[in-house]
Design an enzyme around this catalytic site. Structure first.
Site, PDB file in Angstrom:
ATOM      1  N   GLN A  47      -4.749  -1.953   9.484  1.00 62.54           N
ATOM      2  CA  GLN A  47      -4.500  -3.232   8.825  1.00 62.54           C
ATOM      3  C   GLN A  47      -5.077  -4.375   9.656  1.00 62.54           C
ATOM      4  O   GLN A  47      -4.717  -4.562  10.806  1.00 62.54           O
ATOM      5  CB  GLN A  47      -3.006  -3.438   8.595  1.00 62.54           C
ATOM      6  CG  GLN A  47      -2.678  -4.640   7.732  1.00 62.54           C
ATOM      7  CD  GLN A  47      -3.304  -4.538   6.351  1.00 62.54           C
ATOM      8  OE1 GLN A  47      -3.159  -3.542   5.657  1.00 62.54           O
ATOM      9  NE2 GLN A  47      -4.016  -5.581   5.955  1.00 62.54           N
ATOM     10  N   ASP A  61     -11.343   2.882   3.991  1.00 62.42           N
ATOM     11  CA  ASP A  61     -11.645   1.462   3.788  1.00 62.42           C
ATOM     12  C   ASP A  61     -13.149   1.222   3.710  1.00 62.42           C
ATOM     13  O   ASP A  61     -13.600   0.222   3.156  1.00 62.42           O
ATOM     14  CB  ASP A  61     -11.058   0.617   4.925  1.00 62.42           C
ATOM     15  CG  ASP A  61      -9.774  -0.097   4.517  1.00 62.42           C
ATOM     16  OD1 ASP A  61      -9.589  -0.336   3.307  1.00 62.42           O
ATOM     17  OD2 ASP A  61      -8.970  -0.429   5.401  1.00 62.42           O
ATOM     18  N   LYS A  78       0.827  -1.216   0.000  1.00 62.86           N
ATOM     19  CA  LYS A  78       0.000   0.000   0.000  1.00 62.86           C
ATOM     20  C   LYS A  78       0.856   1.258   0.000  1.00 62.86           C
ATOM     21  O   LYS A  78       0.528   2.235  -0.692  1.00 62.86           O
ATOM     22  CB  LYS A  78      -0.957  -0.017   1.200  1.00 62.86           C
ATOM     23  CG  LYS A  78      -2.059  -1.069   1.067  1.00 62.86           C
ATOM     24  CD  LYS A  78      -2.873  -1.216   2.349  1.00 62.86           C
ATOM     25  CE  LYS A  78      -3.897  -2.346   2.198  1.00 62.86           C
ATOM     26  NZ  LYS A  78      -4.685  -2.577   3.439  1.00 62.86           N
TER      27      LYS A  78
END
Length: 349
Positions: free
Chosen positions: A153, A176, A109
């Protein structure tokens, strides 16, 4: 209106959710059970005898090419923003513990951010950190005007309350798309979430950019996780597909899946979906990414999907490979959401 009990209350039978009298109905959370998928213990796959000899021409969807197209557009917009107002989008990544797969994803990422001009920030916390420590990091990023997106994460260590921590991320920075408000707005017609969850958006991008119609199609989503299954099923419904969800407690999952025009899967079981699960001419988006031992590979492992790719080829009309299918597009949608967040913050159009 007459109820099922002598006191006029409402009843749904002996095992109904609503109760009569003074008994308190159970909460929805009390009905929750973990989805435990049973893996195929046979390391090899055997081509199903039920697959017809009449092979179908199968298109392998090039996720990397689609991701590159998306990232090219993002890079152009980031460059335009920098030239116009001297600002760049910023993405913060929070890593807890030393899981190798999580470390790899954070690295991928950050590299993707660098590739399109987005500034990345990384906070690493130990495996045994407290909730307060994570919440403090999130709070700091929430207040940081250079950060427009925050990614925690997953998965987190089991001693941490994942839901509580995810909901601490500012709604305006939840790129997200895991916030409960985002899920609610995604589910309700006429509502627009600030961000479409990345995995769900990646799924529809793969389909639409490949010229695959969603409206009116019958779709089956295998798995109901917060990351993939739930938001994908909701987004497919917003695109007017007729959606069924298959989970670990579903009876006859093969039969349900075999009736689908579109199959999306993310359950973490290598080759669970066999060729005889799939309707001839269906489209498969395999969002699983499973490490399987393979002595012929230098690392000792190879990545495979939830769908038996070799059996699916010749049956379905199109399928995403693993790797280089859904994965690159998911990362690209994260970058896109971060760009959108920065544009909102700077009122840049």
């Amino acid at each position: 209106m007459q109820g099922g009990g002598s006191d006029g209350g409402v009843a749904l039978g002996k095992k109904g959710f609503l109760s009569t009298g003074n008994r308190i109905p159970p909460t929805l959370q009390s009905l929750d059970l973990p989805d435990v998928w049973i893996p195929n213990t046979n390391g090899r796959f055997i081509l199903s005898s039920k697959i017809s000899a009449n092979k179908h021409t199968t298109t392998v969807i090039d996720g990397k090419s689609i991701a590159d197209d998306i990232r090219s557009g993002i890079a152009e917009e980031v460059f335009r923003m920098k030239n116009a107002i001297g600002k760049l989008p910023g993405l913060a990544l929070i890593l807890v513990g030393k899981r190798r797969d999580s470390q790899t994803l954070v690295r991928v990422k950050t590299e993707a951010c660098n590739g399109v001009g987005i500034t990345s920030f990384v906070a690493e916390l130990p495996e045994d950190c407290t909730e307060d420590e994570i919440l403090n990091v999130i709070s700091n990023y929430n207040e940081n005007q250079l950060v427009h997106g925050i990614v925690l994460q997953l998965p987190l260590p089991p001693h941490l309350d994942e839901g509580k921590i995810l909901n601490a991320v500012s709604l305006e920075k939840d790129v997200d798309g895991f916030n409960s408000a985002t899920m609610g707005n995604l589910a309700l017609g006429g509502r627009e979430p600030l961000f479409i969850p990345c995995c769900a958006k990646a799924c529809t991008e793969l389909l639409l950019r490949s010229g695959i119609e969603i409206m009116g199609k019958r779709a089956v989503v295998i798995g109901r996780s917060m990351i993939v299954g739930l938001p994908t099923s909701l987004l497919l419904q917003r695109h007017h597909a007729t959606v069924s969800i298959v989970h670990a407690f579903t009876k006859n999952p093969e039969q349900i899946t075999s009736e689908a025009d579109i199959v999306v899967t993310d359950v973490g079981v290598p080759h669970m979906v066999r060729g005889n699960w799939l309707k001839r001419g269906a489209v498969v988006v395999d969002m699983g990414a499973n490490l399987v031992k393979d002595a012929s590979v230098k690392s000792g492992y190879r990545v495979t999907g939830d769908v038996c790719f070799e059996e699916a080829k010749g049956v379905v009309s199109a399928i995403t490979p693993v790797p280089f299918g859904a994965g690159p597009v998911i990362i690209s949608t994260l970058l896109f959401n971060t760009l959108i967040a920065a544009k909102r913050a700077y009122r840049f159009t």
